[in-house]
Design an enzyme around this catalytic site. Structure first.
Site, PDB file in Angstrom:
ATOM      1  N   VAL A 115    -110.575  80.230 -40.287  1.00  0.00           N
ATOM      2  CA  VAL A 115    -109.636  81.332 -40.052  1.00  0.00           C
ATOM      3  C   VAL A 115    -109.040  81.762 -41.383  1.00  0.00           C
ATOM      4  CG1 VAL A 115    -107.535  82.061 -38.863  1.00  0.00           C
ATOM      5  CG2 VAL A 115    -109.123  80.466 -37.743  1.00  0.00           C
ATOM      6  N   PHE A 170    -112.875  69.947 -39.647  1.00  0.00           N
ATOM      7  CA  PHE A 170    -113.922  70.921 -39.355  1.00  0.00           C
ATOM      8  C   PHE A 170    -113.484  72.320 -39.758  1.00  0.00           C
ATOM      9  CE2 PHE A 170    -111.477  69.946 -35.509  1.00  0.00           C
ATOM     10  CZ  PHE A 170    -111.036  71.193 -35.102  1.00  0.00           C
ATOM     11  N   VAL A 222    -107.418  85.481 -43.612  1.00  0.00           N
ATOM     12  CA  VAL A 222    -107.118  86.913 -43.720  1.00  0.00           C
ATOM     13  C   VAL A 222    -106.988  87.252 -45.201  1.00  0.00           C
ATOM     14  CG1 VAL A 222    -105.447  88.741 -43.220  1.00  0.00           C
ATOM     15  CG2 VAL A 222    -105.961  87.014 -41.476  1.00  0.00           C
ATOM     16  N   GLY A 265    -101.116  92.254 -38.429  1.00  0.00           N
ATOM     17  CA  GLY A 265    -101.515  91.836 -37.097  1.00  0.00           C
ATOM     18  C   GLY A 265    -102.939  91.349 -36.982  1.00  0.00           C
ATOM     19  N   SER A 292    -104.293  74.333 -41.924  1.00  0.00           N
ATOM     20  CA  SER A 292    -103.946  74.289 -43.341  1.00  0.00           C
ATOM     21  C   SER A 292    -102.459  74.546 -43.535  1.00  0.00           C
ATOM     22  CB  SER A 292    -104.777  75.318 -44.119  1.00  0.00           C
ATOM     23  OG  SER A 292    -104.601  76.620 -43.577  1.00  0.00           O
ATOM     24  N   GLU A 293    -101.882  75.365 -42.637  1.00  0.00           N
ATOM     25  CA  GLU A 293    -100.446  75.630 -42.630  1.00  0.00           C
ATOM     26  C   GLU A 293     -99.956  75.461 -41.194  1.00  0.00           C
ATOM     27  OE1 GLU A 293     -99.172  78.938 -45.544  1.00  0.00           O
ATOM     28  OE2 GLU A 293    -101.172  79.543 -44.878  1.00  0.00           O
ATOM     29  N   TYR A 325     -99.519  78.115 -36.237  1.00  0.00           N
ATOM     30  CA  TYR A 325    -100.227  78.146 -34.961  1.00  0.00           C
ATOM     31  C   TYR A 325     -99.382  77.834 -33.736  1.00  0.00           C
ATOM     32  CZ  TYR A 325    -104.355  78.800 -37.777  1.00  0.00           C
ATOM     33  OH  TYR A 325    -105.266  79.320 -38.656  1.00  0.00           O
ATOM     34  N   ARG A 349     -99.784  90.762 -42.822  1.00  0.00           N
ATOM     35  CA  ARG A 349     -98.685  91.379 -42.074  1.00  0.00           C
ATOM     36  C   ARG A 349     -99.103  92.680 -41.384  1.00  0.00           C
ATOM     37  NH1 ARG A 349     -96.472  89.699 -46.971  1.00  0.00           N
ATOM     38  NH2 ARG A 349     -95.129  87.865 -46.765  1.00  0.00           N
ATOM     39  N   LEU A 393    -104.340  88.386 -37.872  1.00  0.00           N
ATOM     40  CA  LEU A 393    -104.439  87.028 -37.344  1.00  0.00           C
ATOM     41  C   LEU A 393    -104.139  87.005 -35.855  1.00  0.00           C
ATOM     42  CD1 LEU A 393    -104.821  83.998 -37.706  1.00  0.00           C
ATOM     43  CD2 LEU A 393    -102.395  83.842 -38.310  1.00  0.00           C
ATOM     44  N   THR A 394    -103.070  87.683 -35.443  1.00  0.00           N
ATOM     45  CA  THR A 394    -102.728  87.711 -34.019  1.00  0.00           C
ATOM     46  C   THR A 394    -103.860  88.311 -33.199  1.00  0.00           C
ATOM     47  OG1 THR A 394    -100.366  87.864 -34.507  1.00  0.00           O
ATOM     48  CG2 THR A 394    -101.074  88.598 -32.334  1.00  0.00           C
TER      49      THR A 394
END
Length: 417
Positions: free
Chosen positions: A90, A417, A92, A100, A126-127, A131, A98, A102-103
């Site tokens: 995942v 993974f 971006v 949208g 990773s962060e 999530y 900012r 990812l959403t």
């Protein structure tokens, strides 16, 4: 069909095509810092990526967002192997934050997972702060340790000296080590059954990833002619004026019983010219912690690992068993996947479970994120309630559910993974 994600230009979210894989993957690498991978790493991940379960966001010819899913089977309490989407890759582009993206990718992905009929989605973050808003809860943890082997001693159990150890080339004994791994998969929640090709991950050994350590080494444990354990590791030589201070980097260890486990750890402690064991991603309840003379000098650090998202709540809670009888009604909040919201009655025990919608009064109120955290038995509902994230509406329901959801062994994800 594509999805328009911006008003000022055509930004399209769609399924990945095979001829776009290089561009898609390069965008992912850039999102994670832009450091090139070795040819071996790239080839391995290209062989594992599931094109039909991957999506991308495109701004004209430029890929600006990526997300994929692996087809996993995850061990849950009770030993069942449950289909789970392993959310991965995942990213971006920094130029498109900012807006949208990812959403939109999370929305598309969870809708797809539901359409595939899989009850769970899982990821490593990773962060971690990202999530939770999509309903993922931290469900497994692992221990990192830096053990000072000059000051820490092991006390080993009877039978340790009956185990014989021998070096072997990691690739030459891959079938044997994978068989040992497979024997453990049903025994611990959070473990992943190896799908074809994933056995190669443990042998990935680019020089760029060694940080000055040796190529991967392997030692097999044998007893009465049978393979009963193994350890993969590296050695990073180092010196100071007083003498050697090399580091043993533990990559993977499996053992069929306590004596084998102790023999492999004793081997790591005794490697010449070293003074530290750097053990990463180990189970939080691993037995070596009870063999050492001084746990304080092992510098333990606990980190979150697998984050779990219940995609089909009823099916997910029915897929596992419960270590004590439970009959509880949950009032569940789930804004991102509203088909899970509402009241659910869970009844179950060590033999099986049922989870169905109900109009009965709720016993506990929580969000789907808390159920994800508690799902594998490593996070207690009582501890979540202490943080204000679970509300008890019927006296005694919290303890009942918390005990039932527990696991006798800590859940563990052995690799990323």
């Amino acid at each position: 069909m594509g999805t328009d994600l911006a008003r000022d230009r055509a930004v399209e979210l769609r399924a990945l095509r095979r001829d776009e894989l290089d561009v898609w993957y390069d965008n992912l690498l850039r999102a994670f810092g832009g450091v090139p991978e070795s040819p071996d790493e790239r080839e391995l991940w290209f062989s594992l990526i599931e094109i039909d379960r991957s999506i991308g966001v495109w701004d004209g010819d430029a890929c600006v967002g990526t997300a994929g899913a692996f087809s996993f089977r995850l061990t849950v309490p009770g030993g069942a192997s449950v289909p789970a989407a392993g959310v991965t890759m995942v990213g971006v582009a920094a130029t498109h934050r900012r807006r949208g993206l990812l959403t939109s990718m999370m929305r598309r992905q969870l809708d797809d997972v539901r359409a595939w009929g899989w009850p769970l989605a899982v990821l490593t973050a990773s962060e971690p702060a990202i999530y939770g808003r999509f309903g993922y809860g931290a469900a497994t943890f692992h221990t990192n340790a830096e053990i000072d082997t000059t000051r820490v001693r092991l006390s080993v159990p009877p039978g340790t000296d009956d185990v014989r150890l021998r070096y072997a080339a990691p690739a030459d004994v891959l079938a044997e080590t994978e068989a040992l791994y497979a024997r453990h998969v049903p025994l611990r929640p959070g473990m992943l059954a190896r799908q074809p090709g994933w056995e190669r991950l443990g042998l990935l050994d680019p020089e760029s990833g060694r940080s000055g350590a040796s190529p991967l080494q392997c030692v097999l444990a044998e007893r009465d002619g049978q393979r009963v354990g193994f350890v993969r590791f590296r050695v990073k030589p180092d010196w100071e004026p007083a003498g050697p201070k090399g580091v043993v980097v533990l990559e993977h260890l499996e053992a069929l019983d306590a004596a084998v486990h102790a023999s492999l750890w004793r081997f790591l402690f005794d490697i010449d010219l070293t003074s530290t064991i750097d053990a990463r991603r180990r189970p939080v309840d691993e037995g070596w912690q009870h063999l050492v003379s001084d746990l304080r000098r092992c510098r333990l650090v606990v980190r979150d690992s697998l984050h779990v998202r219940l995609v089909e709540l009823g099916a997910a809670l029915e897929a596992r068993t419960y270590q004590a009888p439970v009959d509880v009604v949950f009032e569940v909040e789930d804004d991102f996947c509203p088909w899970n919201a509402g009241r659910w009655r869970l009844t179950g025990d060590a033999k099986g479970a049922s989870c169905v919608r109900t109009q009965d009064a709720a016993d506990l109120a929580l969000s789907v994120r808390e159920l994800g955290s508690a799902y594998l038995g490593g996070v207690s509902l009582v501890s979540l309630a202490a943080a204000g994230r679970v509300r008890e509406l019927r006296q005694g329901a919290l303890t009942e559910a918390s005990v039932a959801f527990g696991s006798p062994v800590a859940p563990w994800l052995p690799h990323g993974f």
